[in-house]
Design an enzyme around this catalytic site. Structure first.
Site, mmCIF file in Angstrom:
data_model
loop_
_atom_site.group_PDB
_atom_site.id
_atom_site.type_symbol
_atom_site.label_atom_id
_atom_site.label_comp_id
_atom_site.label_asym_id
_atom_site.label_seq_id
_atom_site.Cartn_x
_atom_site.Cartn_y
_atom_site.Cartn_z
ATOM 1 N N HIS A 304 0.854 -1.193 0.000
ATOM 2 C CA HIS A 304 0.000 0.000 0.000
ATOM 3 C C HIS A 304 0.885 1.237 0.000
ATOM 4 O O HIS A 304 1.929 1.239 0.642
ATOM 5 C CB HIS A 304 -0.905 0.000 1.245
ATOM 6 C CG HIS A 304 -2.072 0.904 1.113
ATOM 7 N ND1 HIS A 304 -1.999 2.253 1.356
ATOM 8 C CD2 HIS A 304 -3.350 0.647 0.733
ATOM 9 C CE1 HIS A 304 -3.185 2.784 1.138
ATOM 10 N NE2 HIS A 304 -4.027 1.846 0.752
ATOM 11 N N ASP A 361 -7.921 -5.328 0.062
ATOM 12 C CA ASP A 361 -8.420 -6.226 -0.977
ATOM 13 C C ASP A 361 -8.074 -7.693 -0.747
ATOM 14 O O ASP A 361 -8.589 -8.558 -1.447
ATOM 15 C CB ASP A 361 -7.842 -5.800 -2.339
ATOM 16 C CG ASP A 361 -8.368 -4.443 -2.761
ATOM 17 O OD1 ASP A 361 -9.585 -4.235 -2.643
ATOM 18 O OD2 ASP A 361 -7.568 -3.591 -3.181
#
Ligand code: ACO
Length: 425
Positions: A304, A361
């Site tokens: 991320h 996710d």
């Protein structure tokens, strides 16, 4: 006293003010930089650039903290609902009982699409991707509500926000029905936001789909956890489009397009496809990690831009996936494979050195599968969830009346050339 940073360019000294946020974030205000030095900042991927101040969502990526309007995501996830979260993000405070019930009533009121919108769906090919349909039809809502193309009051904003939050769910479900060749199921105002969505997805004429409370709760949690994430790519897109004074429908539909990419909201589908390949014996966790280290593959649902620690949403979703499967009495081998892959990755220095952890996710697809949502709809589900965040950011951008977003560049092309007629080239 305002703190400053000192910049020396070509012997000229410039004092740049440092602005501070409520959580100690510091930004060097470079708004005078080009005018006074002729220089711009070079920051590919905007990794160090803050184009706005925002009071909506706080993320501390080093410590794995996420708060909506100051409320920790863990508390909201445990006790709130998606509709309540949408209100919180858009209007800034947790709603009173009365505000929540009025907002829920407004969402029911707005759930239908204009009958003519159904013809748009007919124009798409049967295998058209639901993200393309979602974005196109969300944008087309502007044609049906021209009075909301320019929002001049808080009342108009409330109406436009309610329309979008409600109708995006109907559009999403209709796009799925279109792809399966099934008749559209009209929304049922007697049902809650999430239950109504599942009804539009899975009921068939004369056979009402009645999901368990656990399934409804899991969907609400999924949407809540996706509701905002400060200046991510799709939200920045919405703010950028909104900065031109483009209308809310067009701006959020641009957000849907930005979200679609595999590195952003499309990653949830990528995760499940990767886990299915492992399940089907086409690859293994070990092979995946080997390919990652050879730079031939990116582990979907990992890493991320902001989190250099566990994404708090991934932790919640992992537990929720376990819980949901247990309560529904379902088994999903993909959950075990995901955990095996996570463990293998986190035991490998490649991942720990780069601070790559599961993101939102990684486990979300397990929940969506348990709800029978097909993979092609995964990014659409993300878009439904992110809608309150986009709307809140569009409004904040609009209220701040910041300048049109218009970055600069460092030009590296040809200097100047004379035009050559085509038969002389
Ligand atoms: N798998 C393998 N290696 C990775 C991954 C990954 N998922 N993510 C980052 N890396 C590596 C990069 O190769 C790079 O290595 P290097 O330093 O040896 O070159 C290093 O980690 C830093 O990666 P960047 O690409 O510079 O990080 P950035 O902040 O630009 O990217 C992103 C963030 C796009 C999320 C990235 O981690 C990624 O591609 N992840 C996979 C896709 C994904 O899950 N996207 C969803 C993100 S969450 C969201 O949008 C909702």
């Amino acid at each position: 006293m305002t703190k400053t940073a000192t910049l020396i360019i070509d012997g000229k000294t410039l004092e740049l003010p440092i602005i501070e946020g409520t959580q100690g974030d510091r930004g060097i205000d470079i708004s005078r930089l080009r005018a006074e030095t002729g220089c711009i900042t070079y920051d590919p991927g905007y990794m160090n650039t803050g184009p706005c101040k925002s009071a909506i969502t706080f993320v501390d990526g080093e410590n794995g903290i996420l708060r909506y309007r100051g409320y920790p995501i863990e508390q909201i996830a445990a006790r709130g609902s998606f509709v309540e979260t949408a209100w919180l993000l858009i209007f800034g405070e947790l709603p009173s009982r009365e505000q929540l019930s009025r907002f829920s009533a407004a969402l029911c009121e707005e759930e239908l699409l204009h009958e003519d919108v159904k013809h748009h769906f007919e124009g798409f090919p049967p295998n058209g991707h639901p993200m393309a349909i979602l974005s196109a039809i969300t944008n087309s809502l502007g044609c049906y509500h021209p009075e909301l193309l320019e929002i001049e009051s808080r009342g108009e904003f409330y109406l436009a926000a309610s329309k979008i939050i409600s109708k995006v769910r109907t559009i999403a479900a209709f796009s799925y029905r279109k792809s399966t060749g099934r008749p559209f199921m009209y929304p049922n105002p007697a049902l809650s936001y999430c239950r109504n969505f599942l009804h539009m997805m899975f009921s068939i004429p004369h056979k009402h789909y009645d999901p368990s409370p656990e399934a409804v709760r899991a969907l609400s949690l999924f949407l809540t956890l996706h509701a905002d994430h400060e200046q991510n790519c799709s939200t920045s897109t919405v703010r950028m489009v909104g900065s031109t004074q483009a209308n809310l429908f067009a701006s959020v539909s641009a957000g849907i397009c930005a979200l679609w990419g595999r590195l952003h909201g499309g990653a949830n589908a990528g995760v499940v496809e990767m886990l299915e390949q492992i399940r089907d014996g086409k690859t293994s966790p070990k092979d995946c990690i080997e390919l990652v280290k050879q730079k031939k593959f990116r582990l979907m649902g990992f890493g991320h831009r902001i989190y250099k620690n566990f994404d708090p949403r991934a932790r919640i979703l992992k537990d929720a996936a376990h819980d949901l499967l247990l309560k529904l009495g379902k088994l999903d081998p993909l959950l075990d494979i995901a955990m095996e892959l996570e463990a293998a990755a986190l035991a490998d220095p490649y991942f720990t050195e780069r601070k790559l952890y599961p993101n939102v996710d990684f486990y979300s697809g397990i929940i969506l599968r348990a709800l029978n949502i097909p993979v092609s709809m995964f990014p659409v589900m993300f878009a439904i969830g992110r809608m309150p965040g986009w709307i809140a950011h569009w409004y904040e951008e609009n209220q701040e009346q910041t300048k049109i977003h218009r970055p600069r560049q460092v030009y590296t092309g040809q200097i100047i050339r004379d035009y050559v007629p085509i038969d002389e080239r």
